[in-house]
Design a protein around this motif. Structure first.
Motif, PDB file in Angstrom:
ATOM      1  N   VAL A   1       0.713  -1.253   0.057  1.00 20.69           N
ATOM      2  CA  VAL A   1      -0.109  -0.056   0.162  1.00 20.69           C
ATOM      3  C   VAL A   1       0.802   1.335   0.077  1.00 20.69           C
ATOM      4  O   VAL A   1       1.975   1.183   0.372  1.00 20.69           O
ATOM      5  CB  VAL A   1      -0.795   0.040   1.180  1.00 20.69           C
ATOM      6  CG1 VAL A   1      -1.954  -0.951   1.443  1.00 20.69           C
ATOM      7  CG2 VAL A   1       0.042   0.098   2.428  1.00 20.69           C
ATOM      8  N   PRO A   2       0.499   2.372  -0.312  1.00 19.71           N
ATOM      9  CA  PRO A   2       1.188   3.554  -0.649  1.00 19.71           C
ATOM     10  C   PRO A   2       1.917   3.843   0.660  1.00 19.71           C
ATOM     11  O   PRO A   2       3.103   4.236   0.712  1.00 19.71           O
ATOM     12  CB  PRO A   2       0.243   4.674  -0.872  1.00 19.71           C
ATOM     13  CG  PRO A   2      -0.844   4.094  -1.820  1.00 19.71           C
ATOM     14  CD  PRO A   2      -1.108   2.701  -1.050  1.00 19.71           C
ATOM     15  N   GLN A   3       1.439   3.900   1.711  1.00 22.13           N
ATOM     16  CA  GLN A   3       1.757   4.145   3.048  1.00 22.13           C
ATOM     17  C   GLN A   3       3.188   3.484   3.456  1.00 22.13           C
ATOM     18  O   GLN A   3       4.222   3.947   3.898  1.00 22.13           O
ATOM     19  CB  GLN A   3       0.721   3.895   4.385  1.00 22.13           C
ATOM     20  CG  GLN A   3       1.205   4.829   5.450  1.00 22.13           C
ATOM     21  CD  GLN A   3       0.160   4.710   6.468  1.00 22.13           C
ATOM     22  OE1 GLN A   3      -0.899   3.837   6.309  1.00 22.13           O
ATOM     23  NE2 GLN A   3       0.036   5.670   7.629  1.00 22.13           N
ATOM     24  N   ALA A   4       3.094   2.065   3.326  1.00 24.28           N
ATOM     25  CA  ALA A   4       4.160   1.345   3.238  1.00 24.28           C
ATOM     26  C   ALA A   4       5.422   1.536   2.373  1.00 24.28           C
ATOM     27  O   ALA A   4       6.646   1.566   2.836  1.00 24.28           O
ATOM     28  CB  ALA A   4       3.645  -0.218   3.269  1.00 24.28           C
ATOM     29  N   VAL A   5       5.186   1.774   1.104  1.00 26.04           N
ATOM     30  CA  VAL A   5       6.044   1.908   0.271  1.00 26.04           C
ATOM     31  C   VAL A   5       6.751   3.555   0.547  1.00 26.04           C
ATOM     32  O   VAL A   5       7.899   3.622   0.393  1.00 26.04           O
ATOM     33  CB  VAL A   5       5.810   2.029  -0.997  1.00 26.04           C
ATOM     34  CG1 VAL A   5       6.710   2.222  -2.080  1.00 26.04           C
ATOM     35  CG2 VAL A   5       5.170   0.923  -1.519  1.00 26.04           C
ATOM     36  N   ALA A   6       6.061   4.147   1.057  1.00 23.72           N
ATOM     37  CA  ALA A   6       6.533   5.613   1.363  1.00 23.72           C
ATOM     38  C   ALA A   6       7.446   5.427   2.649  1.00 23.72           C
ATOM     39  O   ALA A   6       8.508   6.069   2.928  1.00 23.72           O
ATOM     40  CB  ALA A   6       5.265   6.691   1.861  1.00 23.72           C
ATOM     41  N   GLY A   7       7.228   4.526   3.595  1.00 23.56           N
ATOM     42  CA  GLY A   7       7.851   4.138   4.757  1.00 23.56           C
ATOM     43  C   GLY A   7       9.336   3.649   4.448  1.00 23.56           C
ATOM     44  O   GLY A   7      10.458   3.958   4.703  1.00 23.56           O
ATOM     45  N   GLU A   8       9.058   2.757   3.220  1.00 25.28           N
ATOM     46  CA  GLU A   8      10.295   2.184   2.866  1.00 25.28           C
ATOM     47  C   GLU A   8      11.181   3.174   2.165  1.00 25.28           C
ATOM     48  O   GLU A   8      12.286   3.172   2.263  1.00 25.28           O
ATOM     49  CB  GLU A   8       9.845   1.115   1.893  1.00 25.28           C
ATOM     50  CG  GLU A   8      11.076   0.267   1.437  1.00 25.28           C
ATOM     51  CD  GLU A   8      10.403  -1.098   0.474  1.00 25.28           C
ATOM     52  OE1 GLU A   8       9.150  -1.433   0.564  1.00 25.28           O
ATOM     53  OE2 GLU A   8      11.207  -1.119  -0.735  1.00 25.28           O
ATOM     54  N   PHE A   9      10.627   4.136   1.427  1.00 25.66           N
ATOM     55  CA  PHE A   9      11.394   5.067   0.459  1.00 25.66           C
ATOM     56  C   PHE A   9      12.198   5.806   1.638  1.00 25.66           C
ATOM     57  O   PHE A   9      13.238   6.090   1.415  1.00 25.66           O
ATOM     58  CB  PHE A   9      10.239   6.068  -0.318  1.00 25.66           C
ATOM     59  CG  PHE A   9      11.200   6.520  -1.165  1.00 25.66           C
ATOM     60  CD1 PHE A   9      11.478   6.389  -2.434  1.00 25.66           C
ATOM     61  CD2 PHE A   9      11.415   8.301  -0.876  1.00 25.66           C
ATOM     62  CE1 PHE A   9      12.021   7.281  -3.284  1.00 25.66           C
ATOM     63  CE2 PHE A   9      12.110   8.821  -1.385  1.00 25.66           C
ATOM     64  CZ  PHE A   9      12.389   8.543  -2.794  1.00 25.66           C
TER      65      PHE A   9
ATOM     66  N   ALA B   1      16.108  -2.506   3.926  1.00 26.73           N
ATOM     67  CA  ALA B   1      14.818  -1.642   3.954  1.00 26.73           C
ATOM     68  C   ALA B   1      14.130  -1.974   2.912  1.00 26.73           C
ATOM     69  O   ALA B   1      12.726  -1.846   2.853  1.00 26.73           O
ATOM     70  CB  ALA B   1      14.975  -0.265   4.405  1.00 26.73           C
ATOM     71  N   ALA B   2      14.657  -2.704   1.831  1.00 29.91           N
ATOM     72  CA  ALA B   2      14.039  -2.827   0.478  1.00 29.91           C
ATOM     73  C   ALA B   2      13.074  -4.256   0.283  1.00 29.91           C
ATOM     74  O   ALA B   2      13.596  -5.040   0.855  1.00 29.91           O
ATOM     75  CB  ALA B   2      15.076  -3.136  -0.457  1.00 29.91           C
ATOM     76  N   ARG B   3      11.599  -3.720   0.286  1.00 31.70           N
ATOM     77  CA  ARG B   3      10.688  -4.872   0.016  1.00 31.70           C
ATOM     78  C   ARG B   3      10.347  -4.547  -1.486  1.00 31.70           C
ATOM     79  O   ARG B   3      10.681  -5.431  -2.323  1.00 31.70           O
ATOM     80  CB  ARG B   3       9.426  -4.660   1.035  1.00 31.70           C
ATOM     81  CG  ARG B   3       9.789  -4.675   2.242  1.00 31.70           C
ATOM     82  CD  ARG B   3      10.339  -6.265   2.872  1.00 31.70           C
ATOM     83  NE  ARG B   3      10.755  -6.217   4.220  1.00 31.70           N
ATOM     84  CZ  ARG B   3      12.104  -5.977   4.645  1.00 31.70           C
ATOM     85  NH1 ARG B   3      12.862  -5.657   3.779  1.00 31.70           N
ATOM     86  NH2 ARG B   3      12.254  -5.996   5.830  1.00 31.70           N
ATOM     87  N   PHE B   4       9.409  -3.331  -1.592  1.00 33.06           N
ATOM     88  CA  PHE B   4       8.848  -3.118  -2.913  1.00 33.06           C
ATOM     89  C   PHE B   4      10.063  -2.691  -3.728  1.00 33.06           C
ATOM     90  O   PHE B   4      10.131  -2.904  -4.978  1.00 33.06           O
ATOM     91  CB  PHE B   4       7.922  -2.036  -2.962  1.00 33.06           C
ATOM     92  CG  PHE B   4       7.578  -1.310  -4.023  1.00 33.06           C
ATOM     93  CD1 PHE B   4       6.656  -1.775  -5.091  1.00 33.06           C
ATOM     94  CD2 PHE B   4       8.144  -0.174  -4.465  1.00 33.06           C
ATOM     95  CE1 PHE B   4       6.315  -1.347  -6.129  1.00 33.06           C
ATOM     96  CE2 PHE B   4       7.845   0.337  -5.609  1.00 33.06           C
ATOM     97  CZ  PHE B   4       6.872   0.011  -6.565  1.00 33.06           C
ATOM     98  N   TYR B   5      11.185  -2.197  -3.291  1.00 31.64           N
ATOM     99  CA  TYR B   5      12.384  -1.527  -3.991  1.00 31.64           C
ATOM    100  C   TYR B   5      13.399  -2.676  -4.433  1.00 31.64           C
ATOM    101  O   TYR B   5      13.977  -2.184  -5.266  1.00 31.64           O
ATOM    102  CB  TYR B   5      13.021  -0.361  -3.354  1.00 31.64           C
ATOM    103  CG  TYR B   5      12.119   0.921  -3.415  1.00 31.64           C
ATOM    104  CD1 TYR B   5      12.341   1.500  -4.740  1.00 31.64           C
ATOM    105  CD2 TYR B   5      11.119   1.304  -2.611  1.00 31.64           C
ATOM    106  CE1 TYR B   5      11.642   2.804  -4.911  1.00 31.64           C
ATOM    107  CE2 TYR B   5      10.411   2.468  -3.003  1.00 31.64           C
ATOM    108  CZ  TYR B   5      10.738   3.078  -3.917  1.00 31.64           C
ATOM    109  OH  TYR B   5      10.079   4.310  -4.262  1.00 31.64           O
ATOM    110  N   ALA B   6      13.237  -3.749  -3.890  1.00 33.62           N
ATOM    111  CA  ALA B   6      14.203  -4.862  -4.194  1.00 33.62           C
ATOM    112  C   ALA B   6      13.948  -5.237  -5.782  1.00 33.62           C
ATOM    113  O   ALA B   6      15.018  -5.243  -6.341  1.00 33.62           O
ATOM    114  CB  ALA B   6      14.155  -6.020  -3.162  1.00 33.62           C
TER     115      ALA B   6
END
Lengths: 83, 211
Positions: free
Chosen positions: B75-83, B185-190
């Motif tokens: 979700v956007p919030q999770a990706v923003a936290g990861e970013f 920290a990378a999930r979506f970003y991996a």
């Protein structure tokens, strides 16, 4: 894309001495290589994510990636020359 | 099939841009996609669009499919936290996505000066909203996209694209994307790290096929 085309692309991709080709052949090899690499996976849609790279000459003032744009004096030069 | 559709999409949306080839239009899209996701975390609309992308068994299709799957699961919030954890952090993020840092160990060093020189020569400047130094990975990808698409006046010759890529991206981009793929920290970003690394390798190989 047919299997036959892919086969030909793969053959040209294995040409390890593109400089011996005429320029046109090297360009064709390059395009075939890029197609095989999967560029087409972004062909259908995703315009929001790819960021409006479709806007000709329009600076992306608030573009997400920073809105890198033509400098004012160069733009003026283009305008003057009616590019 | 897809290629023709892409051309129609691109031309239809702009009515003006003439890419040198089908492949160039799609290359600009890949540069734009990666730039946008590294400049700021994706919002809900972007995540939804990413979720609809379909990968395949090609070199780029595999990581793109993984990225699309990751987009569906977050979700956007999770990706923003990861970013934030990756690139901003408290004091600094886990990664410093700048050419100067990767090439010299410090920010704002000679690689940034070299890039600014190239930008002056090509007539490229930062938009007023940009705060980061120009050698941020997203900025360099955005500039490559613009060179290909002709945003900076007219589409740059392949030789110009190759020179810019070689001078400002090829030497450090692969290391950055490797770090992104493996960042804690990378999930979506991996998968974006995998996609970026693969894309740079393909660009490098493709540029190697022409003078």
């Amino acid at each position: 894309m047919t299997g036959r085309m892919e086969q030909e692309d793969a053959m040209s991709e294995r040409n390890t001495r593109p400089h011996e080709n005429r320029d046109g052949d090297a360009v064709t090899d390059r395009r075939g290589f890029l197609r095989l690499a999967g560029l087409g996976t972004l062909a259908g849609g995703a315009a929001v994510v790819t960021g409006g790279e479709t806007v000709a000459g329009e600076p992306l003032e608030e573009g997400r990636a920073g809105g890198y744009r033509l400098t004012a004096h160069v733009r003026q030069a283009y305008d003057t020359a009616r590019f | 099939m897809t290629a023709t559709t892409a051309r129609a999409d691109v031309d239809g949306a702009s009515g003006a841009l003439a890419f040198a080839s089908e492949e160039d239009a799609l290359r600009a899209r890949f540069y734009g996609l990666i730039a946008n996701l590294l400049a700021a975390p994706p919002d809900a609309a972007m995540l939804a669009e990413l979720a609809h992308l379909e990968g395949d068994e090609s070199d780029l299709g595999r990581p793109l499919g993984t990225l699309a799957a990751a987009a569906r699961e977050t979700v956007p919030q999770a990706v923003a936290g990861e970013f934030h954890d990756l690139f901003i952090g408290v004091g600094r993020g886990e990664l410093l996505p700048y050419a100067s840092y990767y090439l010299t160990g410090f920010l704002n060093e000679k690689p940034l000066a070299r890039l600014r020189g190239a930008m002056r020569a090509l007539g490229i400047e930062r938009g007023p909203s940009v705060k980061e130094p120009e050698d941020h990975i997203a900025a360099i990808f955005d500039m490559m996209a613009g060179l290909i698409s002709g945003r900076f006046g007219q589409p740059a010759e392949l030789a110009t694209q190759k020179a810019f890529f070689t001078a400002h991206l090829a030497d450090w981009g692969p290391y950055f994307f490797r770090d992104l793929e493996k960042a804690s920290a990378a999930r979506f970003y991996a998968p974006l790290g995998a996609l970026g690394g693969t894309f740079i390798a393909i660009e490098q190989a493709a540029f190697g096929m022409v003078e």
